[in-house]
Scaffold this active site. Structure first.
Site, PDB file in Angstrom:
ATOM      1  N   TRP A   1      45.412  48.252  45.665  1.00 50.06           N
ATOM      2  CA  TRP A   1      44.438  48.685  44.650  1.00 50.06           C
ATOM      3  C   TRP A   1      44.595  50.161  44.336  1.00 50.06           C
ATOM      4  O   TRP A   1      44.486  50.569  43.171  1.00 50.06           O
ATOM      5  CB  TRP A   1      43.011  48.361  45.093  1.00 50.06           C
ATOM      6  CG  TRP A   1      42.777  46.886  45.196  1.00 50.06           C
ATOM      7  CD1 TRP A   1      42.486  46.167  46.318  1.00 50.06           C
ATOM      8  CD2 TRP A   1      42.867  45.920  44.129  1.00 50.06           C
ATOM      9  NE1 TRP A   1      42.380  44.837  46.021  1.00 50.06           N
ATOM     10  CE2 TRP A   1      42.605  44.651  44.694  1.00 50.06           C
ATOM     11  CE3 TRP A   1      43.132  45.999  42.765  1.00 50.06           C
ATOM     12  CZ2 TRP A   1      42.604  43.471  43.940  1.00 50.06           C
ATOM     13  CZ3 TRP A   1      43.139  44.824  42.004  1.00 50.06           C
ATOM     14  CH2 TRP A   1      42.878  43.593  42.591  1.00 50.06           C
TER      15      TRP A   1
ATOM     16  N   ASP B   1      37.162  54.629  44.600  1.00 56.69           N
ATOM     17  CA  ASP B   1      37.004  53.196  44.347  1.00 56.69           C
ATOM     18  C   ASP B   1      36.346  52.622  45.590  1.00 56.69           C
ATOM     19  O   ASP B   1      36.974  52.499  46.644  1.00 56.69           O
ATOM     20  CB  ASP B   1      38.383  52.568  44.103  1.00 56.69           C
ATOM     21  CG  ASP B   1      38.311  51.043  44.005  1.00 56.69           C
ATOM     22  OD1 ASP B   1      37.201  50.481  44.105  1.00 56.69           O
ATOM     23  OD2 ASP B   1      39.377  50.424  43.835  1.00 56.69           O
TER      24      ASP B   1
ATOM     25  N   LYS C   1      31.550  42.101  45.309  1.00 58.21           N
ATOM     26  CA  LYS C   1      31.552  42.077  46.774  1.00 58.21           C
ATOM     27  C   LYS C   1      30.111  42.242  47.263  1.00 58.21           C
ATOM     28  O   LYS C   1      29.471  41.266  47.604  1.00 58.21           O
ATOM     29  CB  LYS C   1      32.433  43.178  47.369  1.00 58.21           C
ATOM     30  CG  LYS C   1      33.898  42.782  47.493  1.00 58.21           C
ATOM     31  CD  LYS C   1      34.657  42.947  46.271  1.00 58.21           C
ATOM     32  CE  LYS C   1      36.099  43.230  46.480  1.00 58.21           C
ATOM     33  NZ  LYS C   1      37.011  42.381  45.755  1.00 58.21           N
TER      34      LYS C   1
END
Ligand code: PLP
Length: 353
Positions: free
Chosen positions: A103, A170, A194
């Site tokens: 990511w 992030d 999440k």
């Protein structure tokens, strides 16, 4: 129906009470006899939802009255990979990135479109199984970007990068899971799916004073200042994702907030890592000191036992523990809504294998 223990990495488990409230609101929101997804986003009822979601996020992060704005935007965390540099990197500017997984690699790839990207540290040499330490951060950068929790590899920053430059994070897979000094961050973004709600929105928490300094023309939909000026309603927001996120944030507040959930999260992680470390059949894939309390990655060392382990997990209702293809093995994601009882079910199977 059989009880399921949902260890999926995202979309993932949400609190049962939240799902119940959300399902009721799908048919009859606020006793209006209309669905939450069929009322106008400009109605007083929905504006109240958006305002409450934004206020709860600030309150839980302890960022009220500290010069931050909260947005719920579309496009997921992946759109923030480019929206962040669009808003923060000056023309001919430079940013520093920590490369700790797929990511963060995707985030820095987008940033390269906007300027010079300095990769100040990387753990790619060991398939991202650790968090780099002892790197130095240049002072002449527009911002420093890192990924606080690496969902795929099961690693998590335990200390924040030290810098005077704006700090961008992030936080998709560990937001609202542990106490941090959130005022050290200038921009936090996180996909909802999440610890917050359904996919379809990304939470953005940004310090107002860092915006408007790039000299770039920014398309309206990607301009944080435009979204802030419209109270996160520049265009039709993802109403259901925002609504469920609001319910989850309220659930977290009612539980005692981040401090309370962090204690539970630590106990959950210790239970599972304890079994991995004490059971000779299993082995963790992340370096111990950098282990994530959200995504627990591990291997079953005896390949002959895989079939019986998978069968027992399936019979017990365990769902979503296959590791990501780039790591292999298993990954148990134990986000805020995962009860310790479900982890005990998995640990018992491991113990008696
Ligand atoms: C740490 C992290 N960042 C970014 C993403 C991408 O999020 P989205 O699918 O919302 O774009 C994910 C998705 O799992 C993630 O775990």
């Amino acid at each position: 129906m059989m009880k399921k223990h949902n260890f999926s990495a995202g979309p993932c488990i949400l609190p049962q009470e939240v799902l119940k409230q959300a399902s009721e609101a799908l048919l009859n929101f606020n006793n209006s006899n209309l669905s939450i997804i069929e009322i106008s986003h400009r109605s007083a009822d929905f504006i109240a939802v958006m305002e409450k979601a934004r206020a709860l996020a600030l309150e839980l992060l302890d960022l009220e009255n500290k010069g931050y704005s909260v947005l719920f935007l579309q496009g997921g965390a992946s759109l923030e990979f480019l929206t962040a540099p669009y808003n923060l990197m000056k023309l001919n500017g430079k940013a520093a990135y920590l490369d700790t997984g797929a990511w963060s690699a995707k985030a820095l790839k987008e940033a390269k479109i906007f300027g010079d990207v300095n990769i100040i540290a990387s753990s790619k040499d060991k398939n991202y199984n650790y968090i780099p330490k002892n790197y130095s951060i240049p002072t002449d950068v527009d911002y420093v970007h890192f990924t606080s929790n690496n969902t795929i590899y099961g690693t998590q920053f335990k200390t924040l990068p030290e810098t005077d430059a704006p700090l961008v994070c992030d936080m998709s897979s560990d937001i609202f899971s542990r106490k941090l000094d959130f005022s050290k961050f200038d921009l936090i973004y996180a996909g909802a799916q999440k610890n917050m709600g359904p996919a379809g929105t990304a939470l953005v928490v940004v310090k107002d004073e860092i915006l408007g300094k790039t000299g770039r023309q920014i398309p309206s939909m990607l301009d944080y200042q435009v979204h802030i000026s419209k109270d996160s309603m520049f265009n039709t927001p993802p109403v259901f994702s925002v609504y469920v996120s609001m319910l989850t944030l309220q659930w977290l507040k009612d539980m005692g907030g981040i401090e309370a959930i962090e204690k539970i999260n630590i106990a959950k992680a210790e239970l599972l890592y304890g079994e991995i470390d004490n059971n000779p059949l299993f082995e963790g894939t992340a370096v111990k000191e950098d282990r994530s309390n959200m995504n627990v990655t591990f291997l079953l060392k005896d390949a002959d036992k895989k079939e019986i382990f998978d069968k027992k997990c399936k019979e017990a209702g365990i769902n979503g523990i296959n590791g990501h293809r780039s790591v292999g093995g298993y990954r148990a994601s134990i986000y805020n809504a995962m009860p310790i009882e479900s982890i005990q079910v998995l640990v018992d199977i491991m113990h008696n294998l």
